[in-house]
Design a protein around this motif. Sequence first.
Motif, PDB file in Angstrom:
ATOM      1  N   ASP A 149      71.353 -27.851 -20.369  1.00 43.37           N
ATOM      2  CA  ASP A 149      70.077 -28.163 -19.741  1.00 43.37           C
ATOM      3  C   ASP A 149      70.104 -27.990 -18.227  1.00 43.37           C
ATOM      4  O   ASP A 149      69.067 -28.096 -17.567  1.00 43.37           O
ATOM      5  CB  ASP A 149      69.588 -29.563 -20.119  1.00 43.37           C
ATOM      6  N   GLY A 150      71.282 -27.705 -17.668  1.00 42.54           N
ATOM      7  CA  GLY A 150      71.358 -27.415 -16.243  1.00 42.54           C
ATOM      8  C   GLY A 150      71.114 -25.949 -15.929  1.00 42.54           C
ATOM      9  O   GLY A 150      70.973 -25.574 -14.766  1.00 42.54           O
ATOM     10  N   ILE A 151      71.063 -25.109 -16.968  1.00 46.08           N
ATOM     11  CA  ILE A 151      70.783 -23.685 -16.764  1.00 46.08           C
ATOM     12  C   ILE A 151      69.278 -23.495 -16.905  1.00 46.08           C
ATOM     13  O   ILE A 151      68.751 -23.367 -18.013  1.00 46.08           O
ATOM     14  CB  ILE A 151      71.553 -22.806 -17.760  1.00 46.08           C
ATOM     15  N   LYS A 152      68.599 -23.508 -15.786  1.00 41.24           N
ATOM     16  CA  LYS A 152      67.136 -23.390 -15.775  1.00 41.24           C
ATOM     17  C   LYS A 152      66.691 -21.932 -15.648  1.00 41.24           C
ATOM     18  O   LYS A 152      65.514 -21.654 -15.425  1.00 41.24           O
ATOM     19  CB  LYS A 152      66.552 -24.181 -14.597  1.00 41.24           C
ATOM     20  N   ARG A 153      67.631 -21.030 -15.784  1.00 39.80           N
ATOM     21  CA  ARG A 153      67.387 -19.613 -15.588  1.00 39.80           C
ATOM     22  C   ARG A 153      66.282 -19.095 -16.498  1.00 39.80           C
ATOM     23  O   ARG A 153      66.319 -19.278 -17.711  1.00 39.80           O
ATOM     24  CB  ARG A 153      68.688 -18.856 -15.850  1.00 39.80           C
TER      25      ARG A 153
ATOM     26  N   GLN B  14      58.531 -13.895   6.116  1.00 35.74           N
ATOM     27  CA  GLN B  14      58.684 -13.274   4.805  1.00 35.74           C
ATOM     28  C   GLN B  14      59.511 -14.205   3.919  1.00 35.74           C
ATOM     29  O   GLN B  14      60.605 -14.634   4.301  1.00 35.74           O
ATOM     30  CB  GLN B  14      59.383 -11.916   4.906  1.00 35.74           C
ATOM     31  N   LYS B  15      58.963 -14.523   2.757  1.00 34.62           N
ATOM     32  CA  LYS B  15      59.709 -15.364   1.821  1.00 34.62           C
ATOM     33  C   LYS B  15      60.982 -14.646   1.381  1.00 34.62           C
ATOM     34  O   LYS B  15      60.998 -13.425   1.234  1.00 34.62           O
ATOM     35  CB  LYS B  15      58.847 -15.700   0.608  1.00 34.62           C
ATOM     36  N   ILE B  16      62.031 -15.431   1.187  1.00 33.54           N
ATOM     37  CA  ILE B  16      63.323 -14.859   0.822  1.00 33.54           C
ATOM     38  C   ILE B  16      63.738 -15.385  -0.556  1.00 33.54           C
ATOM     39  O   ILE B  16      63.828 -16.599  -0.757  1.00 33.54           O
ATOM     40  CB  ILE B  16      64.401 -15.216   1.863  1.00 33.54           C
ATOM     41  N   PRO B  17      64.004 -14.497  -1.513  1.00 36.96           N
ATOM     42  CA  PRO B  17      64.471 -14.962  -2.823  1.00 36.96           C
ATOM     43  C   PRO B  17      65.778 -15.743  -2.702  1.00 36.96           C
ATOM     44  O   PRO B  17      66.677 -15.364  -1.941  1.00 36.96           O
ATOM     45  CB  PRO B  17      64.678 -13.662  -3.611  1.00 36.96           C
ATOM     46  N   VAL B  18      65.846 -16.838  -3.441  1.00 37.65           N
ATOM     47  CA  VAL B  18      67.051 -17.666  -3.510  1.00 37.65           C
ATOM     48  C   VAL B  18      67.529 -17.672  -4.953  1.00 37.65           C
ATOM     49  O   VAL B  18      66.754 -17.980  -5.861  1.00 37.65           O
ATOM     50  CB  VAL B  18      66.780 -19.117  -3.054  1.00 37.65           C
ATOM     51  N   HIS B  19      68.783 -17.336  -5.162  1.00 36.05           N
ATOM     52  CA  HIS B  19      69.357 -17.318  -6.501  1.00 36.05           C
ATOM     53  C   HIS B  19      70.540 -18.287  -6.538  1.00 36.05           C
ATOM     54  O   HIS B  19      71.555 -18.045  -5.882  1.00 36.05           O
ATOM     55  CB  HIS B  19      69.811 -15.911  -6.874  1.00 36.05           C
ATOM     56  N   ILE B  20      70.382 -19.364  -7.265  1.00 35.45           N
ATOM     57  CA  ILE B  20      71.481 -20.312  -7.464  1.00 35.45           C
ATOM     58  C   ILE B  20      72.133 -19.936  -8.795  1.00 35.45           C
ATOM     59  O   ILE B  20      71.518 -20.076  -9.855  1.00 35.45           O
ATOM     60  CB  ILE B  20      70.995 -21.765  -7.464  1.00 35.45           C
ATOM     61  N   ILE B  21      73.351 -19.430  -8.695  1.00 33.27           N
ATOM     62  CA  ILE B  21      74.008 -18.864  -9.866  1.00 33.27           C
ATOM     63  C   ILE B  21      75.346 -19.567 -10.102  1.00 33.27           C
ATOM     64  O   ILE B  21      75.767 -20.425  -9.332  1.00 33.27           O
ATOM     65  CB  ILE B  21      74.177 -17.330  -9.714  1.00 33.27           C
ATOM     66  N   TYR B  22      75.995 -19.174 -11.190  1.00 26.26           N
ATOM     67  CA  TYR B  22      77.243 -19.830 -11.610  1.00 26.26           C
ATOM     68  C   TYR B  22      78.120 -18.753 -12.213  1.00 26.26           C
ATOM     69  O   TYR B  22      77.885 -18.284 -13.316  1.00 26.26           O
ATOM     70  CB  TYR B  22      76.890 -20.900 -12.643  1.00 26.26           C
ATOM     71  N   ARG B  23      79.129 -18.322 -11.457  1.00 25.55           N
ATOM     72  CA  ARG B  23      80.016 -17.246 -11.925  1.00 25.55           C
ATOM     73  C   ARG B  23      81.471 -17.686 -11.793  1.00 25.55           C
ATOM     74  O   ARG B  23      81.937 -17.975 -10.696  1.00 25.55           O
ATOM     75  CB  ARG B  23      79.833 -15.977 -11.100  1.00 25.55           C
TER      76      ARG B  23
ATOM     77  N   SER C 183      74.197 -29.419  -9.969  1.00 26.52           N
ATOM     78  CA  SER C 183      73.173 -28.524  -9.427  1.00 26.52           C
ATOM     79  C   SER C 183      72.689 -27.581 -10.529  1.00 26.52           C
ATOM     80  O   SER C 183      73.499 -26.995 -11.252  1.00 26.52           O
ATOM     81  CB  SER C 183      73.731 -27.703  -8.266  1.00 26.52           C
ATOM     82  N   PRO C 184      71.387 -27.411 -10.656  1.00 20.89           N
ATOM     83  CA  PRO C 184      70.867 -26.498 -11.680  1.00 20.89           C
ATOM     84  C   PRO C 184      70.949 -25.048 -11.228  1.00 20.89           C
ATOM     85  O   PRO C 184      71.124 -24.748 -10.042  1.00 20.89           O
ATOM     86  CB  PRO C 184      69.408 -26.943 -11.823  1.00 20.89           C
ATOM     87  N   GLU C 185      70.814 -24.143 -12.182  1.00 21.29           N
ATOM     88  CA  GLU C 185      70.796 -22.710 -11.908  1.00 21.29           C
ATOM     89  C   GLU C 185      69.368 -22.193 -12.076  1.00 21.29           C
ATOM     90  O   GLU C 185      68.768 -22.373 -13.131  1.00 21.29           O
ATOM     91  CB  GLU C 185      71.707 -21.972 -12.881  1.00 21.29           C
TER      92      GLU C 185
END
Length: 537
Positions: A143-147, A489-498, A333-335
């Motif tokens: 449930d922490g992977i909100k991708r 300019q809005k900047i994409p934010v990617h919270i990832i888990y690798r 922290s969620p993704e």
Amino acid sequence: MLPLTRSGIVRYICAISALLITFSAGAGTARAEVTAFKQAVAEAAALDRDLAEFYRESGYAPIWTDETPQHLARRKALFAALDNVSSHGLPSARYNEDGLAQMLRDVRSPRDLGRVEVALSEAFLAYARDVQTGLLTPSKIDDGIKREVPLRDRKSYLTAFVQSTPGAFMRSLPPQNPEYARLMKAKLKLEYQLAHGGWGATVPGTKLEPGDSGTAVVALRNRLVAMGYMSRSATRSYDAAMTQAVQKFQAAHGLETDGVAGGGTLTEINVGPEKRLESVLVAMERERWTNFERGKRHIWVNLTDFTAKIVDDNKVTFRTRSVVGANSHDRRSPEFSDEMEHMVINPTWNVPRSIAVKEYLPMMKRNPNAAGHLNLINSRGQSVSRANIDFSQYNERNFPFDIKQPPSRSNALGLVKFMFPNRYNIYLHDTPAKNLFARETRAYSHGCIRLHEPFEFAYALLAKQTDDPKGLFHKHLKTGRETQLNLEQKIPVHIIYRTALTTAKGDLEFRRDVYGRDAEIWNALERAGVALGGVRG
């Protein structure tokens, strides 16, 4: 009957043309056979809404099983892709390649051909979606992977395919980014290692350091050589070359690069290639989940790496250490991905309700003056004194106050926060607790991402919209007042888990599975039929 081989399949595919010509002998017979074919297609596709709609709109015309060169090219492209699914870490049994070949061999009538037509489309749709956007549904795993996976409309795959060059279309489906290609190469290398005995014996003991000698040091040497961190050597002592090799290993695994093989380093050194291969397969699946345009400029936060980066044109132009959510269910922290819109300089900390009632309310019950740096705010937005409040009458459900911390250097958010408004109330921010950034593992927050160099991060963001980013930032900072500074300019934010990642040079690196999410993903992949290649039976 043709043998069940690749060449046999291709020859039989070609032979379908002759079969179709046989079916077409005589006008009346031909009409009956076309009707039988269409009825079979309609029946076979009926349970799949997208397939049923696609064939209904085309008048149940075939896209695979006609005698034209285009149909032959489509069949060859599909079987070539299905024959190569293992290179993408996908389960070959899922697409029933051998079953499709058998169906082709067993065609004896137009109805048989209609069923084959739909079966080929079903396999094509399953493969296309799996290889492009992933085999699994992230939210069903943790449930922490909100991708939000960028799923394409299934019918659009068929529509685009029939309008394209078949081989080129199939090759375009997997992620086209360099990371995915490098992970595929890493997968092959690890499979080779497994097929040839792995990395040898594990290293005994709990700590080895420069100057040591003996059998444990020899085991360490052999392991480092097998993994490619050290040239072949006959040394039995922990010498300078081994120290350097250990440092290389530590750097590639997110560890402190002190050259000492302590407990944490030895644990990682003793992880076998099969576990590393699992991490690579998980990383490939995760790459498919993020198979979308990430932004010419974007922010990349890898939770397992404890870093935040700014990426411009696929190059990292800024990097800083981060602290992420602690490893407990309500703090991880969620993704997800979103867009950064503004920063707040001299922010007020609006204490989240969960923290207010679970952490601060019990403290104030014991001592009304506890956490005196925080203000209580009533429902009318007024600051209230604690002197006349009986905290014992309140609990998590009926506590009537908001808690805020005004701007200051000791504010929990530090002196700046970076906002990409989202339903999870996650953002990047400064912190007065600078000591945590010196630690190897940095999972301590309530979920938000703390930055080691927030001012420099702000300068890098503002550099695209002003010639004096530092001056602009400090002009607002020195007022001491809360100020919102918008990004033009809005900047994409990617919270990832690798836990498996590569460098631009193609080197493979690993990080610890701090939340255990990748272990869950691997278990799900294994249940779906994914197997490790190269394992000696």
